[in-house]
Design a protein around this motif. Sequence first.
Motif, PDB file in Angstrom:
ATOM      1  N   UNK A  52       2.918  15.893   5.736  1.00 52.50           N
ATOM      2  CA  UNK A  52       1.628  15.276   6.049  1.00 52.50           C
ATOM      3  C   UNK A  52       0.662  15.225   4.871  1.00 52.50           C
ATOM      4  N   UNK A  53       1.110  15.646   3.692  1.00 56.10           N
ATOM      5  CA  UNK A  53       0.273  15.544   2.501  1.00 56.10           C
ATOM      6  C   UNK A  53       0.162  14.085   2.067  1.00 56.10           C
ATOM      7  N   UNK A  54      -0.886  13.789   1.329  1.00 63.12           N
ATOM      8  CA  UNK A  54      -1.080  12.455   0.758  1.00 63.12           C
ATOM      9  C   UNK A  54      -0.777  12.524  -0.729  1.00 63.12           C
ATOM     10  N   UNK A  55       0.035  11.568  -1.203  1.00 61.34           N
ATOM     11  CA  UNK A  55       0.416  11.517  -2.609  1.00 61.34           C
ATOM     12  C   UNK A  55       0.017  10.161  -3.182  1.00 61.34           C
ATOM     13  N   UNK A  56      -0.803  10.197  -4.210  1.00 61.74           N
ATOM     14  CA  UNK A  56      -1.158   8.993  -4.940  1.00 61.74           C
ATOM     15  C   UNK A  56      -0.178   8.883  -6.099  1.00 61.74           C
ATOM     16  N   UNK A  57       0.643   7.853  -6.074  1.00 61.87           N
ATOM     17  CA  UNK A  57       1.637   7.617  -7.116  1.00 61.87           C
ATOM     18  C   UNK A  57       1.069   6.546  -8.039  1.00 61.87           C
ATOM     19  N   UNK A 110       6.451  -0.958   3.628  1.00 60.09           N
ATOM     20  CA  UNK A 110       6.391   0.028   4.716  1.00 60.09           C
ATOM     21  C   UNK A 110       6.603   1.456   4.203  1.00 60.09           C
ATOM     22  N   UNK A 111       7.021   1.612   2.956  1.00 57.31           N
ATOM     23  CA  UNK A 111       7.206   2.941   2.371  1.00 57.31           C
ATOM     24  C   UNK A 111       5.879   3.566   1.938  1.00 57.31           C
ATOM     25  N   UNK A 112       4.791   2.771   1.964  1.00 54.55           N
ATOM     26  CA  UNK A 112       3.498   3.218   1.468  1.00 54.55           C
ATOM     27  C   UNK A 112       2.412   3.016   2.516  1.00 54.55           C
ATOM     28  N   UNK A 113       1.424   3.887   2.472  1.00 52.25           N
ATOM     29  CA  UNK A 113       0.241   3.728   3.322  1.00 52.25           C
ATOM     30  C   UNK A 113      -0.603   2.563   2.816  1.00 52.25           C
ATOM     31  N   UNK A 114      -0.607   2.387   1.493  1.00 53.52           N
ATOM     32  CA  UNK A 114      -1.374   1.310   0.862  1.00 53.52           C
ATOM     33  C   UNK A 114      -0.843   1.111  -0.562  1.00 53.52           C
ATOM     34  N   UNK A 115      -1.130  -0.061  -1.109  1.00 52.75           N
ATOM     35  CA  UNK A 115      -0.749  -0.384  -2.484  1.00 52.75           C
ATOM     36  C   UNK A 115      -1.960  -1.029  -3.160  1.00 52.75           C
ATOM     37  N   UNK A 116      -2.339  -0.502  -4.330  1.00 49.03           N
ATOM     38  CA  UNK A 116      -3.503  -0.979  -5.053  1.00 49.03           C
ATOM     39  C   UNK A 116      -3.167  -1.159  -6.535  1.00 49.03           C
ATOM     40  N   UNK A 117      -4.068  -1.824  -7.249  1.00 42.54           N
ATOM     41  CA  UNK A 117      -4.038  -1.849  -8.710  1.00 42.54           C
ATOM     42  C   UNK A 117      -5.031  -0.822  -9.265  1.00 42.54           C
ATOM     43  N   UNK A 118      -6.159  -0.667  -8.585  1.00 42.77           N
ATOM     44  CA  UNK A 118      -7.199   0.288  -8.943  1.00 42.77           C
ATOM     45  C   UNK A 118      -7.767   0.808  -7.641  1.00 42.77           C
ATOM     46  N   UNK A 119      -8.134   2.090  -7.625  1.00 44.51           N
ATOM     47  CA  UNK A 119      -8.679   2.671  -6.393  1.00 44.51           C
ATOM     48  C   UNK A 119      -9.654   3.774  -6.761  1.00 44.51           C
ATOM     49  N   UNK A 120     -10.760   3.843  -5.998  1.00 46.20           N
ATOM     50  CA  UNK A 120     -11.687   4.958  -6.138  1.00 46.20           C
ATOM     51  C   UNK A 120     -11.511   5.869  -4.933  1.00 46.20           C
ATOM     52  N   UNK A 121     -11.058   7.081  -5.197  1.00 46.94           N
ATOM     53  CA  UNK A 121     -10.854   8.075  -4.149  1.00 46.94           C
ATOM     54  C   UNK A 121     -12.182   8.765  -3.888  1.00 46.94           C
ATOM     55  N   UNK A 122     -12.653   8.669  -2.659  1.00 40.25           N
ATOM     56  CA  UNK A 122     -13.959   9.218  -2.310  1.00 40.25           C
ATOM     57  C   UNK A 122     -13.820  10.276  -1.220  1.00 40.25           C
ATOM     58  N   UNK A 145       8.768  12.910   0.189  1.00 39.55           N
ATOM     59  CA  UNK A 145       7.926  13.317   1.316  1.00 39.55           C
ATOM     60  C   UNK A 145       6.495  12.799   1.169  1.00 39.55           C
ATOM     61  N   UNK A 146       5.760  12.923   2.247  1.00 40.21           N
ATOM     62  CA  UNK A 146       4.330  12.678   2.220  1.00 40.21           C
ATOM     63  C   UNK A 146       3.946  11.242   2.517  1.00 40.21           C
ATOM     64  N   UNK A 147       2.648  11.067   2.675  1.00 34.45           N
ATOM     65  CA  UNK A 147       2.060   9.751   2.876  1.00 34.45           C
ATOM     66  C   UNK A 147       1.756   9.195   1.492  1.00 34.45           C
ATOM     67  N   UNK A 148       2.525   8.212   1.093  1.00 30.75           N
ATOM     68  CA  UNK A 148       2.484   7.707  -0.281  1.00 30.75           C
ATOM     69  C   UNK A 148       1.544   6.508  -0.415  1.00 30.75           C
ATOM     70  N   UNK A 149       0.708   6.571  -1.438  1.00 28.93           N
ATOM     71  CA  UNK A 149      -0.165   5.459  -1.795  1.00 28.93           C
ATOM     72  C   UNK A 149       0.188   5.095  -3.229  1.00 28.93           C
TER      73      UNK A 149
END
Length: 173
Positions: free
Chosen positions: A44-49, A87-99, A70-74
């Motif tokens: 259940x961890x979130x991983x920003x790749x 479907x392997x990712x929660x989301x896909x971005x080019x740039x993201x601000x984690x808040x 493992x984990x919820x991959x972004x």
Amino acid sequence: MIWFTSDLHLGHTNAINLCQRPFETVEEMNRTLIRNYNSMVAKNDTVYILGDLSFRIPVEEANDLIRQLKGKKILLRGNHDKEYDPSLFEAIYDFYELKGYYKYPIALMHYPMLEWPKSRHGSMHLHGHQHNKFSYNERMKQEGILRYDVGVDANDYFPVSLNAICEFFGLER
């Protein structure tokens, strides 16, 4: 928990030589990187790749390797990323601000930036792409720059947690 990683280059045989990785074969590299990742990340961890998950392998082979992580991959796309199964990712971005996890937004991108939103006011920037050694992160810290390479080459081939990065810079979450 929140994790970050980048530049696994799964399937990329030449990454062993180019990045001076301590593996005999690409199969050993893939196994070790996946094992290291899964040893830290819980379901259940979130991983920003932050890009470059694979290189020089068919997309279906890449998808099969990504499914093992493992984990919820972004994903923040890198220059070598393919059109993976979304479907392997929660989301896909080019740039993201984690808040909401640190007192300022954290700028996430595959590429390192000289400046990023609120960079002069305490915001961090996490990136990959350069295949640095950990000494790069030490140098950024010594220079007072809150920029950190989350790539596997700079982090002993493991993902790195947000807690560890904040602790490294001496920052309160």
